[in-house]
Design an enzyme around this catalytic site. Structure first.
Site, PDB file in Angstrom:
ATOM      1  N   GLU A 162       2.168  32.215 -41.061  1.00 22.53           N
ATOM      2  CA  GLU A 162       0.762  32.522 -40.806  1.00 22.53           C
ATOM      3  C   GLU A 162       0.546  34.004 -41.061  1.00 22.53           C
ATOM      4  OE1 GLU A 162      -1.370  29.800 -37.746  1.00 22.53           O
ATOM      5  OE2 GLU A 162       0.496  30.372 -36.808  1.00 22.53           O
ATOM      6  N   GLU A 198      -4.324  34.934 -21.704  1.00 23.38           N
ATOM      7  CA  GLU A 198      -5.369  35.620 -22.483  1.00 23.38           C
ATOM      8  C   GLU A 198      -6.216  36.569 -21.646  1.00 23.38           C
ATOM      9  OE1 GLU A 198      -7.287  33.049 -25.288  1.00 23.38           O
ATOM     10  OE2 GLU A 198      -8.869  34.510 -25.679  1.00 23.38           O
ATOM     11  N   ARG A 235      -4.701  40.701 -32.769  1.00 20.11           N
ATOM     12  CA  ARG A 235      -3.602  39.790 -32.446  1.00 20.11           C
ATOM     13  C   ARG A 235      -3.094  39.071 -33.691  1.00 20.11           C
ATOM     14  NH1 ARG A 235      -3.328  33.940 -31.119  1.00 20.11           N
ATOM     15  NH2 ARG A 235      -5.471  33.845 -31.838  1.00 20.11           N
ATOM     16  N   ARG A 243      -6.008  39.104 -39.441  1.00 23.38           N
ATOM     17  CA  ARG A 243      -7.276  38.394 -39.212  1.00 23.38           C
ATOM     18  C   ARG A 243      -8.497  39.287 -39.317  1.00 23.38           C
ATOM     19  NH1 ARG A 243      -5.906  34.057 -34.433  1.00 23.38           N
ATOM     20  NH2 ARG A 243      -4.708  32.753 -35.833  1.00 23.38           N
ATOM     21  N   SER A 252      -0.230  34.350 -29.112  1.00 29.95           N
ATOM     22  CA  SER A 252      -0.865  34.308 -27.784  1.00 29.95           C
ATOM     23  C   SER A 252      -0.322  33.201 -26.905  1.00 29.95           C
ATOM     24  CB  SER A 252      -2.383  34.202 -27.898  1.00 29.95           C
ATOM     25  OG  SER A 252      -2.717  33.235 -28.824  1.00 29.95           O
ATOM     26  N   LEU A 253       0.008  32.057 -27.485  1.00 30.28           N
ATOM     27  CA  LEU A 253       0.695  31.046 -26.667  1.00 30.28           C
ATOM     28  C   LEU A 253       1.998  31.657 -26.161  1.00 30.28           C
ATOM     29  CD1 LEU A 253       0.205  27.779 -28.784  1.00 30.28           C
ATOM     30  CD2 LEU A 253      -0.825  28.280 -26.561  1.00 30.28           C
ATOM     31  N   GLN A 285      -3.885  25.188 -32.370  1.00 33.87           N
ATOM     32  CA  GLN A 285      -3.520  24.331 -33.498  1.00 33.87           C
ATOM     33  C   GLN A 285      -2.215  24.789 -34.143  1.00 33.87           C
ATOM     34  OE1 GLN A 285      -6.825  24.530 -36.234  1.00 33.87           O
ATOM     35  NE2 GLN A 285      -8.124  23.196 -34.996  1.00 33.87           N
ATOM     36  N   HIS A 330     -12.148  34.677 -35.368  1.00 36.57           N
ATOM     37  CA  HIS A 330     -11.284  33.951 -36.291  1.00 36.57           C
ATOM     38  C   HIS A 330     -12.002  33.837 -37.619  1.00 36.57           C
ATOM     39  CE1 HIS A 330      -8.683  30.966 -38.087  1.00 36.57           C
ATOM     40  NE2 HIS A 330      -7.839  31.152 -37.082  1.00 36.57           N
ATOM     41  N   HIS A 360     -13.117  34.173 -30.996  1.00 39.53           N
ATOM     42  CA  HIS A 360     -11.915  33.343 -30.876  1.00 39.53           C
ATOM     43  C   HIS A 360     -10.954  33.788 -29.784  1.00 39.53           C
ATOM     44  CE1 HIS A 360      -8.823  30.629 -32.244  1.00 39.53           C
ATOM     45  NE2 HIS A 360      -7.982  31.617 -32.505  1.00 39.53           N
ATOM     46  N   GLY A 371      -4.308  26.537 -17.990  1.00 37.29           N
ATOM     47  CA  GLY A 371      -3.754  26.585 -19.340  1.00 37.29           C
ATOM     48  C   GLY A 371      -2.253  26.831 -19.276  1.00 37.29           C
ATOM     49  N   LEU A 372      -1.700  27.258 -20.397  1.00 36.19           N
ATOM     50  CA  LEU A 372      -0.250  27.499 -20.446  1.00 36.19           C
ATOM     51  C   LEU A 372       0.178  28.537 -19.403  1.00 36.19           C
ATOM     52  CD1 LEU A 372       2.588  27.360 -21.605  1.00 36.19           C
ATOM     53  CD2 LEU A 372       1.810  28.696 -23.572  1.00 36.19           C
TER      54      LEU A 372
HETATM   55  C1  LIG Z   1      -9.278  26.653 -31.270  1.00 34.49           C
HETATM   56  C2  LIG Z   1      -8.144  27.553 -30.831  1.00 34.49           C
HETATM   57  C3  LIG Z   1      -6.947  27.549 -31.531  1.00 34.49           C
HETATM   58  C4  LIG Z   1      -5.901  28.386 -31.132  1.00 34.49           C
HETATM   59  N1  LIG Z   1      -4.709  28.323 -31.807  1.00 34.49           N
HETATM   60  C5  LIG Z   1      -3.675  29.073 -31.357  1.00 34.49           C
HETATM   61  C6  LIG Z   1      -2.379  28.943 -31.955  1.00 34.49           C
HETATM   62  O1  LIG Z   1      -2.177  28.128 -32.851  1.00 34.49           O
HETATM   63  N2  LIG Z   1      -1.387  29.734 -31.485  1.00 34.49           N
HETATM   64  C7  LIG Z   1      -1.566  30.637 -30.468  1.00 34.49           C
HETATM   65  O2  LIG Z   1      -0.630  31.337 -30.091  1.00 34.49           O
HETATM   66  N3  LIG Z   1      -2.778  30.754 -29.875  1.00 34.49           N
HETATM   67  C8  LIG Z   1      -3.817  29.991 -30.288  1.00 34.49           C
HETATM   68  N4  LIG Z   1      -5.030  30.112 -29.666  1.00 34.49           N
HETATM   69  C9  LIG Z   1      -5.135  31.021 -28.501  1.00 34.49           C
HETATM   70  C10 LIG Z   1      -4.437  30.381 -27.315  1.00 34.49           C
HETATM   71  O3  LIG Z   1      -4.706  28.997 -27.297  1.00 34.49           O
HETATM   72  C11 LIG Z   1      -4.898  30.993 -26.001  1.00 34.49           C
HETATM   73  O4  LIG Z   1      -4.871  32.390 -26.061  1.00 34.49           O
HETATM   74  C12 LIG Z   1      -3.996  30.560 -24.839  1.00 34.49           C
HETATM   75  O5  LIG Z   1      -3.854  29.171 -24.848  1.00 34.49           O
HETATM   76  C13 LIG Z   1      -4.592  31.034 -23.523  1.00 34.49           C
HETATM   77  O6  LIG Z   1      -3.920  30.397 -22.457  1.00 34.49           O
HETATM   78  P1  LIG Z   1      -4.291  30.783 -20.976  1.00 34.49           P
HETATM   79  O7  LIG Z   1      -3.401  29.976 -20.113  1.00 34.49           O
HETATM   80  O8  LIG Z   1      -4.302  32.237 -20.821  1.00 34.49           O
HETATM   81  O9  LIG Z   1      -5.832  30.308 -20.812  1.00 34.49           O
HETATM   82  P2  LIG Z   1      -6.527  28.914 -21.040  1.00 34.49           P
HETATM   83  O10 LIG Z   1      -5.630  27.955 -21.683  1.00 34.49           O
HETATM   84  O11 LIG Z   1      -7.824  29.162 -21.734  1.00 34.49           O
HETATM   85  O12 LIG Z   1      -6.854  28.416 -19.547  1.00 34.49           O
HETATM   86  C14 LIG Z   1      -7.852  29.069 -18.779  1.00 34.49           C
HETATM   87  C15 LIG Z   1      -8.042  28.333 -17.470  1.00 34.49           C
HETATM   88  O13 LIG Z   1      -8.739  29.142 -16.534  1.00 34.49           O
HETATM   89  C16 LIG Z   1      -9.678  28.348 -15.831  1.00 34.49           C
HETATM   90  N5  LIG Z   1     -10.706  29.253 -15.288  1.00 34.49           N
HETATM   91  C17 LIG Z   1     -11.402  30.220 -15.921  1.00 34.49           C
HETATM   92  N6  LIG Z   1     -12.210  30.856 -15.064  1.00 34.49           N
HETATM   93  C18 LIG Z   1     -12.030  30.281 -13.859  1.00 34.49           C
HETATM   94  C19 LIG Z   1     -12.599  30.494 -12.572  1.00 34.49           C
HETATM   95  N7  LIG Z   1     -13.519  31.449 -12.336  1.00 34.49           N
HETATM   96  N8  LIG Z   1     -12.203  29.694 -11.558  1.00 34.49           N
HETATM   97  C20 LIG Z   1     -11.292  28.708 -11.747  1.00 34.49           C
HETATM   98  N9  LIG Z   1     -10.714  28.468 -12.952  1.00 34.49           N
HETATM   99  C21 LIG Z   1     -11.075  29.253 -13.986  1.00 34.49           C
HETATM  100  C22 LIG Z   1     -10.172  27.389 -16.883  1.00 34.49           C
HETATM  101  O14 LIG Z   1     -10.806  26.266 -16.299  1.00 34.49           O
HETATM  102  C23 LIG Z   1      -8.852  27.052 -17.568  1.00 34.49           C
HETATM  103  O15 LIG Z   1      -8.182  26.068 -16.806  1.00 34.49           O
HETATM  104  C24 LIG Z   1      -6.075  29.269 -30.039  1.00 34.49           C
HETATM  105  C25 LIG Z   1      -7.281  29.273 -29.346  1.00 34.49           C
HETATM  106  C26 LIG Z   1      -8.310  28.421 -29.717  1.00 34.49           C
HETATM  107  C27 LIG Z   1      -9.596  28.444 -28.952  1.00 34.49           C
END
Ligand SMILES: Cc1cc2nc3c(=O)[nH]c(=O)nc-3n(C[C@H](O)[C@H](O)[C@H](O)COP(=O)(O)OP(=O)(O)OC[C@H]3O[C@@H](n4cnc5c(N)ncnc54)[C@H](O)[C@@H]3O)c2cc1C
Length: 500
Positions: A113, A354, A365, A269, A370-371, A46, A224, A330, A13-14
């Protein structure tokens, strides 16, 4: 000091890709993702990403909004770091190729928001911010010197003399590294009804727990308020619709939020989700209504193309009248304890995004933070990795030690999710939480060949134990048997697995 040679990043992810790109400047980087690169919470985001970037705004106002919503549990240093480094994080994303939406005068289009006192939410593709960010990151990853491994699950961390030295995969491969960054995302898929993809099973929490790291506030799971009612993979109806004037109506089509909170539909929220749950209970309904159809249909289709299309595919037209919505799991505010440099309490182990708990979100939150957290703290973690930082100091406060079997497992994800949905959801009480803990005890003799299921079971248990322990209602944690905020509980809960 020489920079580390090998860095292992878990997650695409990010947080994960941003860290991998930055670390590839000085190290050989391997990035592992258990699914495709795109199956992330990031891809689904989104509404957008919050940053104080106008003359009317200021990081301190953004920080004050964040702290107000956090229900007394935000760490002021983490919040100040998050908000003051927001502009740099946005500039970096733009540099990586993310094109945020602009007004006709060329300035960024900013949305409002819940809990933000000023419009400060940048978005891309209308309501497809996550998709744009994920695509730009994947493009840069393809050009970078990073060894990318998809379809590979990290089943355990490799620990040697208290130091994290790599990870073991589900294919029994040990990948050694000088530093490991957990960027494994959220916990939504521990629940039956969630906006998260099915792979968001809180693996990072379980991995860090087994490695002996301190965890913070696992009980705080955000539901959410507005996911489309239909199937369990709840399609999110972004808070940005309420920012544009969407109203919530009860089963009799009466607006109820103005009587609940001065900010009505834009209250924090947890307040909105709780009010919706109470309205649903009062009317014996599985949903309330969300109505934005008073706005021009063309405008809605252009401002919310993803929500418009997604809802239409599921049989609901946001331009034509109210649509049925209900809360869904969420976001996980709790997670692996880190300091503002992404350091966990285990040497060599870092966490960002996250799966980490920096303390920036407290008990609730704020939308679009979170992004931002993933972008800001993944970059800071890479700096700490580069400098071979020592582990984080032990957090202040009592760390509760739990003696659990770290490898036991629910028989199936379905049974685990049903238990979590029923008793560890938006409202909890001691009776329900204890019944889930008894269920975990019954499962303690079971082990699974699916490493994610074993990690998910451990993480779910930690969430349940912490939810039982916190005998008050605060932020997203609502105890029916302890309905009030208890000032004695204005502190984080800290957890660690007892050594075998
Ligand atoms: C529908 C939705 C809408 C959202 N809208 C917003 C928004 O508008 N603004 C905002 O700020 N936040 C928003 N959020 C929250 C935000 O998107 C997330 O908190 C953020 O993107 C998390 O990023 P991350 O890189 O931590 O994890 P993620 O993007 O979830 O990436 C997790 C990664 O870890 C990998 N992984 C997990 N476990 C393992 C393992 N055991 N072995 C190998 N790989 C593993 C997965 O495959 C994935 O690649 C939203 C969330 C959702 C679900």
């Amino acid at each position: 000091m020489r920079a580390p040679k090998h860095v292992l990043v878990i997650g695409s992810g990010l947080a994960g890709i941003n860290a991998a790109l930055l670390a590839s400047d000085f190290a050989d980087v391997t990035l592992i993702s258990k699914s495709s690169l795109e199956q992330t919470n990031t891809q689904r985001a989104q509404g957008g990403i919050a940053a104080a970037i106008t003359l009317l705004d200021d990081p301190e106002i953004h920080a004050a909004d964040t702290i107000r919503a956090g229900a007394g549990l935000c760490d002021p240093l983490a919040v100040a770091t998050l908000t003051s480094e927001a502009r740099a994080a946005i500039d970096r994303l733009v540099g990586l190729g993310v094109q945020f939406d602009q007004r006709t005068d060329g300035h960024p289009a900013l949305a409002t928001e819940g809990a933000h006192s000023i419009p400060r939410v940048l978005h891309a593709g209308g309501d497809q911010t996550g998709l744009h960010i994920q695509s730009a990151l994947i493009q840069r990853l393809e050009e970078a010197r990073v060894n990318v491994r998809t379809g590979l699950t990290v089943a355990d961390l490799a620990i040697d003399a208290g130091r994290c030295v790599g990870a073991v995969t589900d294919k029994h491969e040990t990948l050694l590294a000088d530093a490991v960054l957990l960027a494994t995302g959220g916990a939504g898929a521990l629940y039956r009804t969630t906006t998260n993809p099915a792979n968001a099973t809180a693996d990072g929490l379980g991995l860090a727990a087994r490695a002996g790291a301190v965890l913070r506030d696992p009980e705080f799971v955000q539901f959410h308020p507005t996911a489309l009612v239909g199937d369990d993979s709840a399609f999110l109806i972004s808070e940005a619709l309420r920012g544009e004037g969407a109203v919530l109506l009860d089963a009799n089509r009466n607006r109820f939020m103005p009587a609940v909170h001065p900010d009505a539909e834009l209250a924090p929220r947890s307040v909105v989700a709780r009010a919706i749950t109470e309205s649903m209970r009062a009317h014996d309904s599985d949903h309330v209504w969300l109505d934005i159809s008073h706005l021009d249909a063309d405008y809605l289709q252009q401002r919310f193309p993803g929500v418009y299309r997604g809802a239409l595919e599921r049989g609901h037209d946001i331009t034509g009248g109210p649509i049925p919505v209900a809360p869904a799991a969420h976001y996980h505010m709790g997670g692996v304890y880190t300091d503002v440099d992404g350091r966990t309490t285990v040497r060599g182990l870092y966490a960002a995004g996250e799966c980490a708990s920096t303390g920036a979100h407290g008990a609730n939150r704020v939308a679009s933070n979170s992004l931002l957290e993933a972008a800001v703290f993944s970059a800071r973690a890479v700096n700490a990795i580069r400098n071979h930082s020592a582990p984080a100091d032990q957090p202040t406060g009592v760390v509760r030690s739990l003696r659990l079997h770290p490898h036991c497992s629910a028989p199936t994800f379905k049974s685990l999710r049903a238990a979590m949905n029923q008793h560890v959801g938006i409202t909890r009480d001691a009776h329900g939480l204890k019944s889930v803990l008894s269920q975990f005890d019954e499962w303690s003799g079971t082990s699974s060949s699916d490493p994610s299921l074993a990690l998910a079971t451990l993480s779910a248990r930690l969430i349940t134990e912490a939810a039982l322990q916190r005998t008050e209602s605060r932020g997203s944690h609502i105890r029916l048997d302890y309905p009030d905020v208890d000032p004695a509980w204005q502190r984080s809960s800290l957890w660690q697995l007892a050594r075998e």
